[in-house]
Design an enzyme around this catalytic site. Structure first.
Site, PDB file in Angstrom:
ATOM      1  N   ASN A  39       0.761  -1.319   0.083  1.00  0.00           N
ATOM      2  CA  ASN A  39       0.006  -0.102   0.131  1.00  0.00           C
ATOM      3  C   ASN A  39       0.887   1.307  -0.167  1.00  0.00           C
ATOM      4  OD1 ASN A  39       0.450  -1.048   2.664  1.00  0.00           O
ATOM      5  ND2 ASN A  39      -0.964   0.219   3.527  1.00  0.00           N
ATOM      6  N   GLU A  82       0.076   5.146   0.736  1.00  0.00           N
ATOM      7  CA  GLU A  82      -0.726   6.218   1.194  1.00  0.00           C
ATOM      8  C   GLU A  82      -0.194   7.456   0.633  1.00  0.00           C
ATOM      9  OE1 GLU A  82      -1.105   5.597   5.393  1.00  0.00           O
ATOM     10  OE2 GLU A  82      -2.468   3.717   4.885  1.00  0.00           O
ATOM     11  N   CYS A 128      -3.947   0.492  -2.713  1.00  0.00           N
ATOM     12  CA  CYS A 128      -3.744  -0.504  -1.799  1.00  0.00           C
ATOM     13  C   CYS A 128      -2.724  -1.488  -2.459  1.00  0.00           C
ATOM     14  CB  CYS A 128      -5.041  -1.524  -1.884  1.00  0.00           C
ATOM     15  SG  CYS A 128      -6.781  -0.953  -0.877  1.00  0.00           S
ATOM     16  N   GLU A 170      -2.908  -4.556  -3.409  1.00  0.00           N
ATOM     17  CA  GLU A 170      -3.561  -5.348  -4.384  1.00  0.00           C
ATOM     18  C   GLU A 170      -3.255  -4.627  -5.684  1.00  0.00           C
ATOM     19  OE1 GLU A 170      -4.717  -4.801  -1.395  1.00  0.00           O
ATOM     20  OE2 GLU A 170      -6.229  -6.414  -0.654  1.00  0.00           O
ATOM     21  N   CYS A 188     -10.305  -4.956   0.011  1.00  0.00           N
ATOM     22  CA  CYS A 188     -11.530  -4.289  -0.060  1.00  0.00           C
ATOM     23  C   CYS A 188     -12.366  -4.409  -1.234  1.00  0.00           C
ATOM     24  CB  CYS A 188     -11.078  -2.727   0.011  1.00  0.00           C
ATOM     25  SG  CYS A 188     -10.455  -2.030  -1.502  1.00  0.00           S
ATOM     26  N   CYS A 193     -10.732  -3.451  -4.365  1.00  0.00           N
ATOM     27  CA  CYS A 193      -9.646  -4.303  -4.967  1.00  0.00           C
ATOM     28  C   CYS A 193     -10.204  -5.689  -5.341  1.00  0.00           C
ATOM     29  CB  CYS A 193      -8.790  -4.639  -3.861  1.00  0.00           C
ATOM     30  SG  CYS A 193      -7.622  -3.242  -3.669  1.00  0.00           S
TER      31      CYS A 193
HETATM   32  N1  THU Z   1      -5.148  -1.687   2.525  1.00  0.00           N
HETATM   33  C1  THU Z   1      -4.749  -2.631   1.508  1.00  0.00           C
HETATM   34  O1  THU Z   1      -3.620  -2.241   1.135  1.00  0.00           O
HETATM   35  N2  THU Z   1      -5.256  -3.659   1.225  1.00  0.00           N
HETATM   36  C2  THU Z   1      -6.543  -4.177   1.455  1.00  0.00           C
HETATM   37  O2  THU Z   1      -6.983  -5.164   1.341  1.00  0.00           O
HETATM   38  C3  THU Z   1      -7.079  -3.414   2.829  1.00  0.00           C
HETATM   39  C4  THU Z   1      -6.456  -1.915   3.154  1.00  0.00           C
HETATM   40  C5  THU Z   1      -4.524  -0.522   2.935  1.00  0.00           C
HETATM   41  C6  THU Z   1      -5.035   0.636   2.493  1.00  0.00           C
HETATM   42  C7  THU Z   1      -4.610   1.705   3.652  1.00  0.00           C
HETATM   43  O3  THU Z   1      -3.313   2.180   3.168  1.00  0.00           O
HETATM   44  C8  THU Z   1      -4.219   0.799   4.868  1.00  0.00           C
HETATM   45  O4  THU Z   1      -4.346  -0.527   4.338  1.00  0.00           O
HETATM   46  C9  THU Z   1      -5.287   0.892   5.972  1.00  0.00           C
HETATM   47  O5  THU Z   1      -6.626   0.975   5.499  1.00  0.00           O
END
Ligand code: THU
Length: 139
Positions: free
Chosen positions: A49, A51, A60, A62, A93, A96
């Protein structure tokens, strides 16, 4: 969903996703996620991920792994493993799941893992039983 017996490929996906999770850029949520995809060709692609100060712009793990897969020449996800630490097992999520759907076939497997190892293996239809499809748009 069923508990799993990890194959060699899956153990490799687990190790790679764990490494990818260490590369996460998650200064806001402090929640690092790693993803490893095995494409139909057998090649492995990683994502973490990433941000952003403008929160919704973050991506994310994925999404990163899927972008790497497309750039690497694969278009079908054999397996995708998602790794995060903590007591609660995380699943992709909704957005994704739809991203995975774009590059899935009937045998695509989603593996959910934490520090203790791979905990669940799911099909996409279990996690996204009624995702968006529209044959008109594919013409
Ligand atoms: N996140 C992912 O990278 N993948 C997931 O399947 C769920 C959430 C990340 C997004 C964000 O940077 C952090 O987790 C908190 O939500």
């Amino acid at each position: 969903m069923q508990e799993m017996n990890a194959s060699l490929t899956e153990k490799n996906l687990f190790e790679q996703a764990k490494k990818a999770h260490k590369m996460a850029y998650a200064p806001y949520s402090k929640f690092a996620v790693g993803a490893a995809i095995e494409g139909k060709s057998g090649k492995i692609y990683l994502g973490c991920n990433v941000e952003n100060l403008s929160y919704p712009v973050g991506t994310c793990a994925e999404a990163g792994a899927i972008a790497a897969m497309i750039c690497g020449g694969d278009t079908i996800i054999n397996k995708i493993l998602i790794f995060a630490t903590g007591q609660e097992l995380i699943a992709p999520c909704g957005a994704c799941l739809q991203r995975i759907k774009e590059f899935a076939d009937d045998s695509t497997t989603i593996l959910l893992a934490n520090e203790q190892g791979i905990q669940k293996r799911c099909s996409l239809s279990e996690l996204l039983p009624f995702g968006f499809v529209n044959s008109e748009l594919k013409k």
